[in-house]
Design an enzyme around this catalytic site. Sequence first.
Site, mmCIF file in Angstrom:
data_model
loop_
_atom_site.group_PDB
_atom_site.id
_atom_site.type_symbol
_atom_site.label_atom_id
_atom_site.label_comp_id
_atom_site.label_asym_id
_atom_site.label_seq_id
_atom_site.Cartn_x
_atom_site.Cartn_y
_atom_site.Cartn_z
ATOM 1 N N ASP A 28 5.811 -7.115 9.308
ATOM 2 C CA ASP A 28 7.230 -7.178 9.671
ATOM 3 C C ASP A 28 7.500 -8.551 10.294
ATOM 4 O OD1 ASP A 28 8.143 -4.212 9.267
ATOM 5 O OD2 ASP A 28 6.211 -4.114 10.257
ATOM 6 N N HIS A 33 -1.688 4.435 9.956
ATOM 7 C CA HIS A 33 -2.614 4.079 8.873
ATOM 8 C C HIS A 33 -3.486 2.936 9.376
ATOM 9 C CE1 HIS A 33 0.101 0.739 8.271
ATOM 10 N NE2 HIS A 33 1.109 1.573 8.054
ATOM 11 N N VAL A 59 -2.411 -5.760 6.622
ATOM 12 C CA VAL A 59 -3.490 -4.955 6.025
ATOM 13 C C VAL A 59 -2.953 -4.365 4.724
ATOM 14 C CG1 VAL A 59 -5.024 -2.988 6.346
ATOM 15 C CG2 VAL A 59 -4.444 -4.451 8.291
ATOM 16 N N HIS A 101 -2.025 0.013 11.382
ATOM 17 C CA HIS A 101 -1.807 0.227 12.816
ATOM 18 C C HIS A 101 -3.132 0.152 13.588
ATOM 19 C CE1 HIS A 101 1.626 2.718 11.071
ATOM 20 N NE2 HIS A 101 2.278 1.895 11.875
ATOM 21 N N GLN A 108 10.586 -9.212 12.413
ATOM 22 C CA GLN A 108 10.472 -8.510 13.698
ATOM 23 C C GLN A 108 9.610 -9.333 14.666
ATOM 24 O OE1 GLN A 108 9.880 -4.099 13.994
ATOM 25 N NE2 GLN A 108 7.762 -4.650 14.313
ATOM 26 N N GLY A 122 4.479 5.745 14.483
ATOM 27 C CA GLY A 122 3.617 6.853 14.082
ATOM 28 C C GLY A 122 3.365 6.896 12.589
ATOM 29 N N SER A 164 3.867 3.170 6.353
ATOM 30 C CA SER A 164 4.115 4.614 6.451
ATOM 31 C C SER A 164 5.062 5.051 5.333
ATOM 32 C CB SER A 164 4.735 4.949 7.809
ATOM 33 O OG SER A 164 3.975 4.373 8.848
ATOM 34 N N ARG A 165 5.953 4.151 4.925
ATOM 35 C CA ARG A 165 6.937 4.506 3.886
ATOM 36 C C ARG A 165 6.318 4.588 2.490
ATOM 37 N NH1 ARG A 165 10.682 1.442 7.343
ATOM 38 N NH2 ARG A 165 12.368 2.837 7.946
HETATM 39 P P1 AMP Z 1 5.700 0.778 12.336
HETATM 40 O O1 AMP Z 1 5.033 2.055 12.751
HETATM 41 O O2 AMP Z 1 5.947 0.675 10.880
HETATM 42 O O3 AMP Z 1 6.901 0.457 13.185
HETATM 43 O O4 AMP Z 1 4.656 -0.380 12.643
HETATM 44 C C1 AMP Z 1 4.107 -0.540 13.915
HETATM 45 C C2 AMP Z 1 3.397 -1.865 13.972
HETATM 46 O O5 AMP Z 1 2.375 -1.880 12.992
HETATM 47 C C3 AMP Z 1 4.319 -3.044 13.657
HETATM 48 O O6 AMP Z 1 3.974 -4.129 14.500
HETATM 49 C C4 AMP Z 1 3.999 -3.339 12.229
HETATM 50 O O7 AMP Z 1 4.237 -4.682 11.859
HETATM 51 C C5 AMP Z 1 2.522 -3.024 12.185
HETATM 52 N N1 AMP Z 1 2.101 -2.746 10.815
HETATM 53 C C6 AMP Z 1 2.594 -1.810 9.975
HETATM 54 N N2 AMP Z 1 2.001 -1.895 8.765
HETATM 55 C C7 AMP Z 1 1.119 -2.915 8.845
HETATM 56 C C8 AMP Z 1 0.214 -3.513 7.919
HETATM 57 N N3 AMP Z 1 0.106 -3.084 6.667
HETATM 58 N N4 AMP Z 1 -0.527 -4.549 8.348
HETATM 59 C C9 AMP Z 1 -0.414 -5.010 9.616
HETATM 60 N N5 AMP Z 1 0.415 -4.497 10.529
HETATM 61 C C10 AMP Z 1 1.175 -3.463 10.156
#
Ligand code: AMP
Length: 280
Positions: free
Chosen positions: A150, A34, A176, A37, A153, A31, A186-187
């Site tokens: 990530d 941005h 992105v 996502h 991951q 969640g 998000s952080r």
């Molecule tokens: P998170 O909500 O941070 O757990 O991210 C959810 C998914 O979005 C994960 O697969 C992340 O790798 C991906 N994600 C988060 N930030 C980015 C970004 N800047 N560019 C591409 N994918 C992202």
Amino acid sequence: MQVIHSIHEMQSLAIQMRTQGKLIGCVPTMGCLHEGHLRLVDIIKEKCDVVVLSIFVNPTQFGPNEDYERYPRAMESDLAMCEGRGVDIVFAPKAEEMYPANFSTYVNEELCSRGLCGDFRPGHFRGVATVVLMLFNIIRPDVAVFGQKDAQQVALIKKMVSDLFVPVTIQVAPIVREEDGLAKSSRNTYLSAPQRKVAPEIFAALQLARTTADGGEHRAKAVCDVVQAHLGKFPDFRPQYISIVDSTTMQPVEEITPGQTLLAVAVALGTTRLIDNIQL
Ligand code: AMP
């Protein structure tokens, strides 16, 4: 757009949709959405009939001294963004239902999760692998998409899917970035204005590394030194690791093999931990 909180309801619907021959795509998130996502949504939408985006701040992937409690939550605006981007189902389970008091089964991937963030966040990848497998079992996706942001991951999920014969195709989406190069996260909302100003220097350091490698320097240590030297110019940065690893196994290499090697960094900035990477 449907919003589902119940695990049973999501699983029943998924099974029903599969029976109807619909291809299910899954976008797991925590969640506070941005554009990073939402690009994942675009990618999965092209391949599937139904897009399920999950929103779950997964307690088991946070260490005891990490930011689980203060992790940003923004359900209302997340739902509006999902609706605007054409998500069909938002699955937002409750932590108490995902992890009842008697929960006792975890997934441990033991190669890709070693080193890098694995060294600094004990238990993190066990939590990630566990929740992702749970989400796969609930949402029953044909395709699931993860961001290269990530990278470790991505590597461990691909490995888990391959080792455990999980019937899902893993799609990877490029990172992105903000206009100044900072990887969207998000952080980033944790950063103060001065910290936000210096944060893009992390990507600048990665680009210097790429220029160095493209110039013919293939010794991993020499390229890491370039990154270290650039980050060292900014006293607010406290680098946790600067590593060149094999893109599939995430294990360190001494020589860069173009196309098969990743430069990954984690940098603490105040109380925020930023990660970024670049393919070399
Ligand atoms: P998170 O909500 O941070 O757990 O991210 C959810 C998914 O979005 C994960 O697969 C992340 O790798 C991906 N994600 C988060 N930030 C980015 C970004 N800047 N560019 C591409 N994918 C992202």
